[in-house]
Design an enzyme around this catalytic site. Structure first.
Site, PDB file in Angstrom:
ATOM      1  N   SER A 124       0.797  -1.264  -0.068  1.00  0.00           N
ATOM      2  CA  SER A 124       0.075  -0.170   0.042  1.00  0.00           C
ATOM      3  C   SER A 124       0.924   1.256   0.185  1.00  0.00           C
ATOM      4  O   SER A 124       2.027   1.361   0.553  1.00  0.00           O
ATOM      5  CB  SER A 124      -0.988  -0.081   1.264  1.00  0.00           C
ATOM      6  OG  SER A 124      -1.431   1.124   1.571  1.00  0.00           O
ATOM      7  N   TYR A 148      -1.430  -0.689  10.813  1.00  0.00           N
ATOM      8  CA  TYR A 148      -1.757  -1.313   9.489  1.00  0.00           C
ATOM      9  C   TYR A 148      -0.655  -1.033   8.353  1.00  0.00           C
ATOM     10  O   TYR A 148      -0.232  -2.136   7.996  1.00  0.00           O
ATOM     11  CB  TYR A 148      -2.995  -0.730   8.751  1.00  0.00           C
ATOM     12  CG  TYR A 148      -3.114  -1.055   7.496  1.00  0.00           C
ATOM     13  CD1 TYR A 148      -3.475  -2.386   7.212  1.00  0.00           C
ATOM     14  CD2 TYR A 148      -3.031  -0.098   6.416  1.00  0.00           C
ATOM     15  CE1 TYR A 148      -3.560  -2.542   5.740  1.00  0.00           C
ATOM     16  CE2 TYR A 148      -3.236  -0.425   5.120  1.00  0.00           C
ATOM     17  CZ  TYR A 148      -3.425  -1.620   4.888  1.00  0.00           C
ATOM     18  OH  TYR A 148      -3.518  -2.081   3.234  1.00  0.00           O
ATOM     19  N   LYS A 152       2.486  -3.686   6.503  1.00  0.00           N
ATOM     20  CA  LYS A 152       2.723  -3.817   5.094  1.00  0.00           C
ATOM     21  C   LYS A 152       4.151  -3.641   4.914  1.00  0.00           C
ATOM     22  O   LYS A 152       4.817  -4.219   4.040  1.00  0.00           O
ATOM     23  CB  LYS A 152       1.853  -2.812   4.263  1.00  0.00           C
ATOM     24  CG  LYS A 152       0.509  -2.954   4.158  1.00  0.00           C
ATOM     25  CD  LYS A 152       0.176  -4.270   3.385  1.00  0.00           C
ATOM     26  CE  LYS A 152      -1.334  -4.648   3.345  1.00  0.00           C
ATOM     27  NZ  LYS A 152      -1.501  -5.909   2.838  1.00  0.00           N
ATOM     28  N   ASN A 197     -15.074   3.448   6.145  1.00  0.00           N
ATOM     29  CA  ASN A 197     -14.035   4.298   6.542  1.00  0.00           C
ATOM     30  C   ASN A 197     -13.334   5.158   5.338  1.00  0.00           C
ATOM     31  O   ASN A 197     -12.958   6.363   5.544  1.00  0.00           O
ATOM     32  CB  ASN A 197     -12.766   3.540   6.663  1.00  0.00           C
ATOM     33  CG  ASN A 197     -13.064   2.539   8.074  1.00  0.00           C
ATOM     34  OD1 ASN A 197     -13.368   3.068   9.001  1.00  0.00           O
ATOM     35  ND2 ASN A 197     -12.657   1.367   7.980  1.00  0.00           N
ATOM     36  N   LEU A 199     -13.571   7.165   1.501  1.00  0.00           N
ATOM     37  CA  LEU A 199     -14.368   8.036   0.740  1.00  0.00           C
ATOM     38  C   LEU A 199     -15.397   7.705  -0.323  1.00  0.00           C
ATOM     39  O   LEU A 199     -16.553   8.023  -0.004  1.00  0.00           O
ATOM     40  CB  LEU A 199     -13.254   9.221   0.136  1.00  0.00           C
ATOM     41  CG  LEU A 199     -14.255  10.299  -0.590  1.00  0.00           C
ATOM     42  CD1 LEU A 199     -14.831  11.294   0.328  1.00  0.00           C
ATOM     43  CD2 LEU A 199     -13.211  11.096  -1.482  1.00  0.00           C
ATOM     44  N   ARG A 290      -9.151  14.450   9.801  1.00  0.00           N
ATOM     45  CA  ARG A 290      -9.249  13.222  10.677  1.00  0.00           C
ATOM     46  C   ARG A 290      -7.477  13.038  10.701  1.00  0.00           C
ATOM     47  O   ARG A 290      -6.651  13.139  10.175  1.00  0.00           O
ATOM     48  CB  ARG A 290      -9.404  12.213   9.416  1.00  0.00           C
ATOM     49  CG  ARG A 290      -9.665  10.759  10.042  1.00  0.00           C
ATOM     50  CD  ARG A 290     -10.137   9.859   8.985  1.00  0.00           C
ATOM     51  NE  ARG A 290      -9.374   9.666   7.800  1.00  0.00           N
ATOM     52  CZ  ARG A 290      -9.624   8.835   6.730  1.00  0.00           C
ATOM     53  NH1 ARG A 290     -10.642   8.087   6.813  1.00  0.00           N
ATOM     54  NH2 ARG A 290      -9.134   8.761   5.692  1.00  0.00           N
ATOM     55  N   ASP A 293      -4.320  11.908   8.514  1.00  0.00           N
ATOM     56  CA  ASP A 293      -4.536  12.120   7.220  1.00  0.00           C
ATOM     57  C   ASP A 293      -3.275  12.974   6.662  1.00  0.00           C
ATOM     58  O   ASP A 293      -2.933  13.934   7.353  1.00  0.00           O
ATOM     59  CB  ASP A 293      -5.758  12.857   6.961  1.00  0.00           C
ATOM     60  CG  ASP A 293      -7.011  11.788   6.552  1.00  0.00           C
ATOM     61  OD1 ASP A 293      -6.581  10.620   6.627  1.00  0.00           O
ATOM     62  OD2 ASP A 293      -7.981  12.180   6.446  1.00  0.00           O
TER      63      ASP A 293
END
Ligand code: NAD
Ligand code: WQD
Length: 335
Positions: A124, A148, A152, A197, A199, A290, A293
């Site tokens: 990701s 998270y 990765k 979660n 958009l 948020r 972000d």
């Protein structure tokens, strides 16, 4: 003889679209999924689209016994299985490290034992953390900011070490930017459990009347309209990237590729495009930023174009159109 590809997490959003692309390209597909974030119905839908039914085995990547049996006879693996909610990973880090990292190590051990040494891995753009330089190239420093993203990053490192220990491995790490959209047929798409979660699924649920309004997380970023900018990529383009990586895998040792369009859109631009595609008004309210972000994130996808001969084809209008088609035909997802 056609090749048999093992898709961990293949019943999920990106895996199911990749299964369709692979079946249409003549591959045999085995889907291995514990259905923790997906529904069995997706297998019927894949068959409806392609006319071919993928083999399905319900199982967890942490369960070696089931995994060993299921993977028998497969030529390569595409490893999608994992948990992916950023916020949840902050609350339940051990679940994320166990599922994603321990699960992956277990999968790689089984692959080694069975001498299946070809893998495409779902990473990701989140591994980059806050961009220091845009567009993001694969050599940008890695600094994930949540559990998270760290899983990765860790899995990428494990795969690199594995390759360094045994050059018979062929490993393509794909760093996805923001996958959205759905298959044109409207038969498969993203089916988030609970409150979305992300958009695009949130906007879709506002459009279909399931949620009242969109909360736009901040309009005071240093961007033209003040809202966050991301590199949205159509899930079918993304799925095709996996096919390209698979086709090149024999020539690859260990390589990392960004899969994005190279173009960013703001939250308000996405809202506008979705309104156009759906003919629905999307009410929204500006709320606080948020936490976690970043302002802007988009890819330099030129390495994938040069080396994999892959380029995203669909634009934001097509992404919104197909998201809406899926959402309006399946207001309750796969239920
Ligand atoms: P998804 O949740 O729809 O699919 C993941 C699938 O893995 C689900 O079907 C789930 O049931 C299965 N799964 C989870 N843990 C498992 C386990 N231990 N054993 C077996 N199956 C298990 O998610 P997705 O959006 O399709 O994402 C696929 C992969 O791509 C994930 O690894 C995700 O982290 C990565 N990714 C996703 C995005 C995104 O925005 N969707 C972006 C970048 C990377
Ligand atoms: C996009 C933009 C939000 C929801 C996440 C993961 C990332 C990757 C992809 C897996 C941002 C804004 C969002 C809402 C909003 N997943 N937004 N209101 O955060 O770029 O990436 O998904 O690997 O790891 O972090 O995607 O869709 O959540 O947000 O205003 O209700 O939309 O602030 O600017 P993000 P997103």
């Amino acid at each position: 003889m056609s090749k048999k590809i093992f898709l961990t997490g293949g019943a999920g959003y990106i895996g199911s679209h990749t299964a369709v692309v692979l079946l249409e390209a003549g591959y045999d597909v085995v889907i291995y999924d514990n259905l923790s974030n997906s529904k069995y119905e997706v297998i019927n839908r894949i068959e409806k689209i392609t006319g071919k039914r993928p083999e399905f085995i319900k199982g967890d990547i942490r369960d070696s016994k089931t995994l060993e049996k299921a993977i028998e006879g497969c030529d390569a693996v595409i490893h999608f299985a994992g948990l992916k909610a950023v916020g949840e990973s902050v609350e339940k880090p051990l679940e994320y490290y166990d599922n994603n990292v321990c699960g992956s190590v277990n999968l790689f051990k089984v692959m080694q034992k069975k001498n299946i040494k070809k893998i495409v891995f779902s990473s990701s753009a989140t591994v980059y953390g806050d961009p220091q330089k845009l567009p993001l190239t694969e050599d940008h420093p890695l600094a994930p900011v949540n559990p998270y993203g760290k899983t990765k990053y860790m899995i990428e490192e494990i795969l690199k070490d594995l390759y360094n220990s045994d050059k018979n491995w062929h490993i393509a790490v794909l760093r996805y930017f923001n996958p959205v959209g759905a298959h044109e047929s409207g038969l498969i798409g993203e089916d988030p459990q609970g409150i979305p979660n992300n958009l695009m699924p949130y906007i879709s649920q506002v459009a279909v009347g399931k949620r009242e309004y969109l909360r736009v997380f901040g309009n005071d970023y240093d961007t033209p309209d003040g809202t966050g900018i991301r590199d949205y990529i159509h899930v079918v383009d993304l799925a095709k990237g996996h096919l390209k990586a698979l086709e090149k895998l024999d020539e690859i040792g260990y390589e990392v590729y960004n899969l994005g369009t190279g173009r960013g859109y703001s939250v308000l631009e996405v809202v506008k495009a979705f309104e156009k595609a759906s003919g629905k008004k999307i009410p929204y309210k500006i709320v606080e930023r948020r936490p976690g972000d970043v302002a802007v994130c988009y890819a330099d996808p030129s390495k994938a174009e040069k080396e994999l001969n892959w380029k995203a084809e669909y634009d934001i209008n097509k992404m919104c159109k197909d998201s809406w088609n899926w959402q309006s035909k399946n207001p309750k997802g796969y239920e």
